[in-house]
Write a protein that holds these residues in place. Structure first.
Motif, PDB file in Angstrom:
ATOM      1  N   MET A   1      54.321  37.429  35.572  1.00 29.60           N
ATOM      2  CA  MET A   1      53.642  37.615  36.868  1.00 29.60           C
ATOM      3  C   MET A   1      52.470  36.650  36.963  1.00 29.60           C
ATOM      4  N   ASN A   2      52.229  36.133  38.129  1.00 28.84           N
ATOM      5  CA  ASN A   2      51.128  35.202  38.350  1.00 28.84           C
ATOM      6  C   ASN A   2      50.095  35.825  39.286  1.00 28.84           C
ATOM      7  N   TYR A   3      48.836  35.547  39.006  1.00 33.62           N
ATOM      8  CA  TYR A   3      47.740  36.052  39.828  1.00 33.62           C
ATOM      9  C   TYR A   3      46.764  34.924  40.117  1.00 33.62           C
ATOM     10  N   ILE A   4      46.154  34.988  41.277  1.00 36.09           N
ATOM     11  CA  ILE A   4      45.085  34.063  41.621  1.00 36.09           C
ATOM     12  C   ILE A   4      43.775  34.836  41.579  1.00 36.09           C
ATOM     13  N   VAL A   5      42.869  34.402  40.732  1.00 37.08           N
ATOM     14  CA  VAL A   5      41.572  35.061  40.589  1.00 37.08           C
ATOM     15  C   VAL A   5      40.563  34.303  41.436  1.00 37.08           C
ATOM     16  N   THR A   6      40.112  34.935  42.485  1.00 37.36           N
ATOM     17  CA  THR A   6      39.113  34.325  43.353  1.00 37.36           C
ATOM     18  C   THR A   6      37.918  35.265  43.446  1.00 37.36           C
ATOM     19  N   ALA A   7      36.934  34.898  44.232  1.00 37.68           N
ATOM     20  CA  ALA A   7      35.699  35.687  44.262  1.00 37.68           C
ATOM     21  C   ALA A   7      35.058  35.626  45.638  1.00 37.68           C
ATOM     22  N   ILE A   8      34.034  36.457  45.803  1.00 41.37           N
ATOM     23  CA  ILE A   8      33.338  36.501  47.091  1.00 41.37           C
ATOM     24  C   ILE A   8      32.436  35.289  47.274  1.00 41.37           C
ATOM     25  N   ASP A   9      32.122  34.593  46.180  1.00 41.99           N
ATOM     26  CA  ASP A   9      31.194  33.471  46.234  1.00 41.99           C
ATOM     27  C   ASP A   9      31.212  32.797  44.867  1.00 41.99           C
ATOM     28  N   THR A  10      30.479  31.722  44.743  1.00 38.43           N
ATOM     29  CA  THR A  10      30.330  31.101  43.438  1.00 38.43           C
ATOM     30  C   THR A  10      29.463  31.979  42.529  1.00 38.43           C
ATOM     31  N   ASP A  11      29.645  31.840  41.235  1.00 37.52           N
ATOM     32  CA  ASP A  11      28.872  32.598  40.233  1.00 37.52           C
ATOM     33  C   ASP A  11      29.053  34.115  40.342  1.00 37.52           C
ATOM     34  N   ALA A  12      30.220  34.539  40.781  1.00 33.59           N
ATOM     35  CA  ALA A  12      30.493  35.982  40.859  1.00 33.59           C
ATOM     36  C   ALA A  12      31.077  36.514  39.554  1.00 33.59           C
ATOM     37  N   GLY A  13      31.518  35.624  38.682  1.00 34.55           N
ATOM     38  CA  GLY A  13      32.048  36.056  37.399  1.00 34.55           C
ATOM     39  C   GLY A  13      33.541  35.860  37.222  1.00 34.55           C
ATOM     40  N   LYS A  14      34.169  35.068  38.089  1.00 42.53           N
ATOM     41  CA  LYS A  14      35.629  34.936  38.007  1.00 42.53           C
ATOM     42  C   LYS A  14      36.100  34.223  36.745  1.00 42.53           C
ATOM     43  N   THR A  15      35.281  33.340  36.176  1.00 40.18           N
ATOM     44  CA  THR A  15      35.687  32.666  34.934  1.00 40.18           C
ATOM     45  C   THR A  15      35.774  33.656  33.784  1.00 40.18           C
ATOM     46  N   ILE A  16      34.751  34.499  33.633  1.00 36.26           N
ATOM     47  CA  ILE A  16      34.763  35.524  32.592  1.00 36.26           C
ATOM     48  C   ILE A  16      35.912  36.500  32.817  1.00 36.26           C
ATOM     49  N   VAL A  17      36.102  36.914  34.063  1.00 33.04           N
ATOM     50  CA  VAL A  17      37.172  37.856  34.385  1.00 33.04           C
ATOM     51  C   VAL A  17      38.541  37.248  34.071  1.00 33.04           C
ATOM     52  N   THR A  18      38.741  35.997  34.431  1.00 27.64           N
ATOM     53  CA  THR A  18      40.016  35.334  34.150  1.00 27.64           C
ATOM     54  C   THR A  18      40.283  35.293  32.651  1.00 27.64           C
ATOM     55  N   GLY A  19      39.267  34.921  31.881  1.00 27.15           N
ATOM     56  CA  GLY A  19      39.418  34.869  30.434  1.00 27.15           C
ATOM     57  C   GLY A  19      39.714  36.222  29.827  1.00 27.15           C
ATOM     58  N   LEU A  20      39.010  37.247  30.291  1.00 25.98           N
ATOM     59  CA  LEU A  20      39.209  38.590  29.757  1.00 25.98           C
ATOM     60  C   LEU A  20      40.581  39.162  30.117  1.00 25.98           C
ATOM     61  N   LEU A  21      41.036  38.893  31.327  1.00 22.74           N
ATOM     62  CA  LEU A  21      42.367  39.348  31.711  1.00 22.74           C
ATOM     63  C   LEU A  21      43.438  38.661  30.872  1.00 22.74           C
ATOM     64  N   ALA A  22      43.253  37.353  30.657  1.00 18.25           N
ATOM     65  CA  ALA A  22      44.209  36.618  29.833  1.00 18.25           C
ATOM     66  C   ALA A  22      44.223  37.156  28.402  1.00 18.25           C
ATOM     67  N   LYS A  23      43.042  37.442  27.854  1.00 25.71           N
ATOM     68  CA  LYS A  23      42.936  37.993  26.503  1.00 25.71           C
ATOM     69  C   LYS A  23      43.622  39.354  26.418  1.00 25.71           C
ATOM     70  N   TYR A  24      43.411  40.167  27.414  1.00 24.32           N
ATOM     71  CA  TYR A  24      44.045  41.481  27.457  1.00 24.32           C
ATOM     72  C   TYR A  24      45.565  41.357  27.446  1.00 24.32           C
ATOM     73  N   MET A  25      46.077  40.437  28.248  1.00 32.75           N
ATOM     74  CA  MET A  25      47.526  40.241  28.312  1.00 32.75           C
ATOM     75  C   MET A  25      48.068  39.707  26.992  1.00 32.75           C
TER      76      MET A  25
END
Length: 223
Positions: free
Chosen positions: A1-25
């Motif tokens: 499955m593919n997901y696009i991780v976006t955010a409400i603005d810059t510096d919202a934390g999407k990089t950390i979230v993307t990394g953590l989701l990938a680690k979880y998977m």
């Protein structure tokens, strides 16, 4: 499955979230890789991809070295369209899509991190949200409890809904730390409106944390 991780603005934390989701998977045994559409304010290597790999406990990959995981890097820290102009070039969404499809052939799951918020222009003719629609993958929207996030989040939901883009869920990032009253109320309001826009979308929260996922129960993110 593919997901696009976006955010409400810059510096919202999407990089950390993307990394953590990938680690979880990865920890579940899933075949997964992360990608960044474009990054500004860096040269030679994508800082965000480096962060993904650090969180994932994964070494720098050949696909990182050849730019497949981040097709565009620009030194000037600004909106991607402006950073591209500063070096006399223009972002071609087709190049990003080709890299994305290349990774899809190699991995069962691809997490694609966006740039800034939904209405950021990739070039003078293409907004991020329109490119996301073209990719036809569900979105994970990262928001936070900082002052102003209610407005930014509801506008983002309005845009996604109007474009007919599926939303898998919202992740409410507790960093940066805000006034507890604001944090609690913002989450309440956003949840209420999420039910109106996307009643089947999931809700997840990330506590304040550093770049490590040690001790974070990722299986409890989405409810």
């Amino acid at each position: 499955m593919n997901y696009i991780v976006t955010a409400i603005d810059t510096d919202a934390g999407k990089t950390i979230v993307t990394g953590l989701l990938a680690k979880y998977m990865l920890d579940k045994g899933d075949d997964v890789i992360s990608m960044k559409m474009a990054q500004t304010g860096c040269v030679e290597r994508s800082d965000d991809i480096e962060m993904h790999r650090k969180i994932m406990d994964m070494p720098w990959q050949d696909l990182d070295e050849d730019g497949t995981s981040c097709p565009y890097l620009f030194p000037f820290p600004a909106s991607p369209h402006l950073s591209a102009q500063m070096v006399d070039t223009e972002i071609n969404p087709a190049k990003i899509k080709t890299a994305y499809q290349t990774l899809q052939k190699q991995y069962s799951n691809v997490l694609l991190e966006g740039v800034g918020g939904l209405m950021v222009p990739l070039n003078p003719r293409t907004l991020l949200v329109d490119f996301i629609k073209e990719l036809n993958a569900p979105v994970i929207l990262v928001t936070s409890g900082r002052l102003g996030s209610i407005n930014h989040t509801l506008l983002s939901l309005e845009v996604l809904k109007s474009k007919g883009i599926p939303l898998y869920g919202i992740i409410y990032n507790h960093y940066p730390v805000s006034d507890p009253l604001i944090t609690k109320d913002s989450a309440k309001i956003i949840k209420q409106h999420l039910l109106c826009y996307y009643p089947d979308a999931l809700w997840g929260e990330v506590p304040e944390l550093n770049t490590s996922n040690k001790g974070l129960q990722l299986e409890n993110w989405f409810v």
